[in-house]
Design a protein around this motif. Structure first.
Motif, short mmCIF file in Angstrom:
data_model
loop_
_atom_site.label_atom_id
_atom_site.label_comp_id
_atom_site.label_asym_id
_atom_site.label_seq_id
_atom_site.Cartn_x
_atom_site.Cartn_y
_atom_site.Cartn_z
N THR A 182 77.67 47.15 54.85
CA THR A 182 77.98 47.72 53.53
C THR A 182 77.84 49.23 53.59
O THR A 182 78.84 49.97 53.58
CB THR A 182 77.06 47.14 52.44
N GLY A 184 71.28 51.90 55.86
CA GLY A 184 70.01 51.70 55.18
C GLY A 184 68.93 52.60 55.76
O GLY A 184 68.99 52.98 56.94
N LYS A 205 63.30 59.29 50.34
CA LYS A 205 64.54 59.19 49.54
C LYS A 205 64.44 59.88 48.19
O LYS A 205 65.42 60.01 47.48
CB LYS A 205 64.80 57.68 49.28
N ARG A 263 62.99 58.55 45.69
CA ARG A 263 63.41 57.45 44.83
C ARG A 263 62.37 57.18 43.76
O ARG A 263 61.16 57.26 44.03
CB ARG A 263 63.57 56.19 45.70
N HIS A 269 65.66 43.05 54.01
CA HIS A 269 66.70 42.54 54.91
C HIS A 269 66.08 41.59 55.93
O HIS A 269 65.08 41.93 56.56
CB HIS A 269 67.38 43.70 55.63
N THR A 312 59.49 39.45 41.49
CA THR A 312 60.69 38.96 42.18
C THR A 312 61.00 39.89 43.34
O THR A 312 60.58 41.04 43.35
CB THR A 312 61.90 38.96 41.23
N ARG A 369 68.45 40.00 51.55
CA ARG A 369 69.83 39.98 52.07
C ARG A 369 69.80 39.87 53.58
O ARG A 369 68.95 40.48 54.24
CB ARG A 369 70.51 41.28 51.64
N PRO A 391 66.66 50.64 51.21
CA PRO A 391 67.69 51.07 50.26
C PRO A 391 68.79 51.82 51.02
O PRO A 391 68.67 52.02 52.24
CB PRO A 391 66.93 52.02 49.33
N LEU A 438 73.59 41.34 38.75
CA LEU A 438 72.96 42.58 38.27
C LEU A 438 73.67 43.83 38.78
O LEU A 438 73.53 44.90 38.22
CB LEU A 438 71.49 42.62 38.70
N ARG A 439 74.37 43.68 39.90
CA ARG A 439 75.15 44.81 40.42
C ARG A 439 76.43 44.26 41.03
O ARG A 439 76.37 43.35 41.85
CB ARG A 439 74.36 45.59 41.48
N LEU A 448 67.13 44.65 33.43
CA LEU A 448 66.71 43.66 34.41
C LEU A 448 66.62 44.26 35.81
O LEU A 448 65.85 43.82 36.64
CB LEU A 448 67.70 42.49 34.43
N PRO A 508 66.10 47.86 37.71
CA PRO A 508 65.76 49.27 37.46
C PRO A 508 66.81 50.25 37.97
O PRO A 508 66.99 51.32 37.39
CB PRO A 508 64.43 49.44 38.21
O1 TXA Z 1 74.40 46.88 50.53
C1 TXA Z 1 73.27 47.09 50.13
O2 TXA Z 1 72.71 46.37 49.29
C2 TXA Z 1 72.51 48.30 50.73
C3 TXA Z 1 72.28 48.03 52.23
C4 TXA Z 1 71.42 49.09 52.88
O3 TXA Z 1 71.77 46.75 52.39
N1 TXA Z 1 71.27 48.52 50.05
C5 TXA Z 1 71.20 49.02 48.79
O4 TXA Z 1 69.93 49.23 48.31
O5 TXA Z 1 72.19 49.28 48.13
P1 TXA Z 1 69.59 50.11 47.03
O6 TXA Z 1 68.14 50.27 47.04
O7 TXA Z 1 70.40 51.35 47.05
O8 TXA Z 1 69.96 49.18 45.82
C6 TXA Z 1 69.18 48.05 45.52
C7 TXA Z 1 69.45 47.59 44.11
C8 TXA Z 1 68.84 48.54 43.10
O9 TXA Z 1 69.75 48.70 42.03
C9 TXA Z 1 67.58 47.80 42.63
O10 TXA Z 1 67.21 48.14 41.32
C10 TXA Z 1 68.01 46.36 42.75
O11 TXA Z 1 68.84 46.32 43.90
N2 TXA Z 1 66.85 45.45 42.97
C11 TXA Z 1 66.08 45.35 44.08
N3 TXA Z 1 65.09 44.45 43.88
C12 TXA Z 1 65.23 43.98 42.63
C13 TXA Z 1 64.50 43.04 41.83
N4 TXA Z 1 63.44 42.42 42.29
N5 TXA Z 1 64.95 42.81 40.56
C14 TXA Z 1 66.04 43.45 40.09
N6 TXA Z 1 66.76 44.35 40.78
C15 TXA Z 1 66.37 44.61 42.04
#
Ligand code: TXA
Ligand code: MG
Length: 341
Positions: free
Chosen positions: A32, A35, A53, A55, A64, A113, A117, A138, A189-190, A222, A224
């Motif tokens: 994708t 990371g 980051k 973040r 992962h 939670t 992936r 991330p 959620l996304r 739901l 962040p």
């Molecule tokens: O494709 C992808 O998902 C990439 C590659 C590196 O695997 N990773 C990625 O991670 O996009 P990041 O951190 O940019 O986005 C993760 C999203 C964030 O919007 C975060 O809020 C959500 O997933 N997320 C993670 N854990 C969560 C949880 N327990 N509940 C709700 N949302 C969660």
């Protein structure tokens, strides 16, 4: 700290494995986006990721894994989870389930939670397998910036902050995974590469979270990640919905208001926008209706406007559906600024 871009085949790959084992951080490719990862069982490692980051601490990380045995990390693996994993893993689909204690609170930002992936990328899987732990990661960019889809762009954001970036060429997909919560009623959620329709084929009752595209400013979400600025170029971005003639006229009327104007467009309109005014910096994102090509080029194209030092960027509206992953990213990159011509 020196930052080195290495290949999977170099001796340095073994050093990356050692770094992960020692709770240090490594940038690696996935199918994708790239990371920025560390041992997902270590609070120390995950805190380093947040720091590097820049973040927000309340935005949890994706964990992962390299095999299907997720029972070590999560409770209540329900029928939907099994169906999703069988159909989409390894691949661009992240599931959220109730976490077990082995996953530190720092990784999930205090949530009970966790997002999981299995990436479909040889280098990522090998790094996880050889490190002997799941990897929390991330996207490899400074928060708020477009995700890195090649080693050079990750270097741009993260040089001096990590020792190694493993080069896996251009990310095959270029936009992030779809995130689905399977804790209660299945809810996306996304939006991501795997579409709502594909998921609905195996989970008919799945729905989109109603705030997936909204410009949320309060804490009541739901996921962040929805609260924060994302994917933005340095210049201001605006989506114009209308045919190219109307957009061309808009450019002519406004060109003198900007130092350097950029236009993000479909390949078929590239020459047209170049002919509107020689001062326009045109970047072509891919062919009309070719979702995969546009997705693959999107973040790299947005970052091109930084190279060109554009202070204002106009993007065409590539698809009608603003809930698809490309339009969702574009909407956020432009801070939700859309004008219908
Ligand atoms: O494709 C992808 O998902 C990439 C590659 C590196 O695997 N990773 C990625 O991670 O996009 P990041 O951190 O940019 O986005 C993760 C999203 C964030 O919007 C975060 O809020 C959500 O997933 N997320 C993670 N854990 C969560 C949880 N327990 N509940 C709700 N949302 C969660
Ligand atoms: Mg991200």
């Amino acid at each position: 700290m020196d930052t080195k871009i290495i290949s999977f085949y170099e001796k340095d790959f073994e050093k990356c494995v050692e770094l992960i084992k020692n709770n240090e951080i490594v940038v690696f490719p996935t199918e994708t986006v790239y990371g920025i990862g560390g041992n997902a069982l270590s609070s120390e490692a995950s805190l380093k990721i947040f720091d590097i980051k820049e973040r927000a601490r309340d935005n949890p990380l994706i964990v992962h894994v390299c095999d299907y045995d997720i029972s070590k990390y999560v409770k209540n693996i329900n029928e939907n989870a099994v169906k999703i994993i069988e159909r989409f893993w390894p691949g661009p689909l992240t599931i959220i389930l109730n976490k077990k204690d082995i996953i530190p609170d720092e990784v999930t930002a205090g949530k009970d939670t966790v997002a999981l992936r299995m990436p479909n990328n040889k280098i990522a899987l090998e790094l996880i397998r050889r490190s002997g732990c799941p990897i929390a990661a991330p996207s490899a960019n400074i928060s708020g910036r477009p995700s890195g889809t090649n080693a050079r762009r990750c270097f741009e954001d993260l040089k001096g902050k990590v020792k190694f970036i493993i080069d896996g060429l251009e990310s095959e997909i270029g936009i992030e995974s779809t995130v689905i919560s399977l804790v209660g009623d299945p809810i996306i959620l996304r939006s991501g590469y795997i579409t709502f329709e594909e998921i609905r084929e195996i989970i008919p009752e799945v729905r989109f979270y109603e705030k997936i595209n909204s410009k949320i400013i309060n804490d009541d979400v739901l996921s962040p990640g929805l609260k924060y600025k994302h994917y933005a170029p340095k210049g201001e971005m605006l989506i114009l919905k209308g045919d190219r003639e109307k957009i061309g006229n808009f450019i002519k009327r406004n060109i003198n208001n900007f130092k350097k104007l950029g236009v993000l467009c479909l390949s078929e309109n590239f020459e047209f926008y170049k002919s509107v005014d020689e001062g326009v910096n045109v970047v072509d994102v891919g062919n009309k209706d070719d979702f995969n090509e546009i997705g693959k080029n999107l973040f790299e194209s947005i970052r091109r406007f930084d190279d060109l030092k554009c202070d204002f960027i106009i993007s065409e509206c590539f698809f009608e559906d603003f809930t698809n992953a490309i339009m969702n990213r574009l909407l956020k990159a432009s801070s939700h600024k859309v004008i219908i011509l």
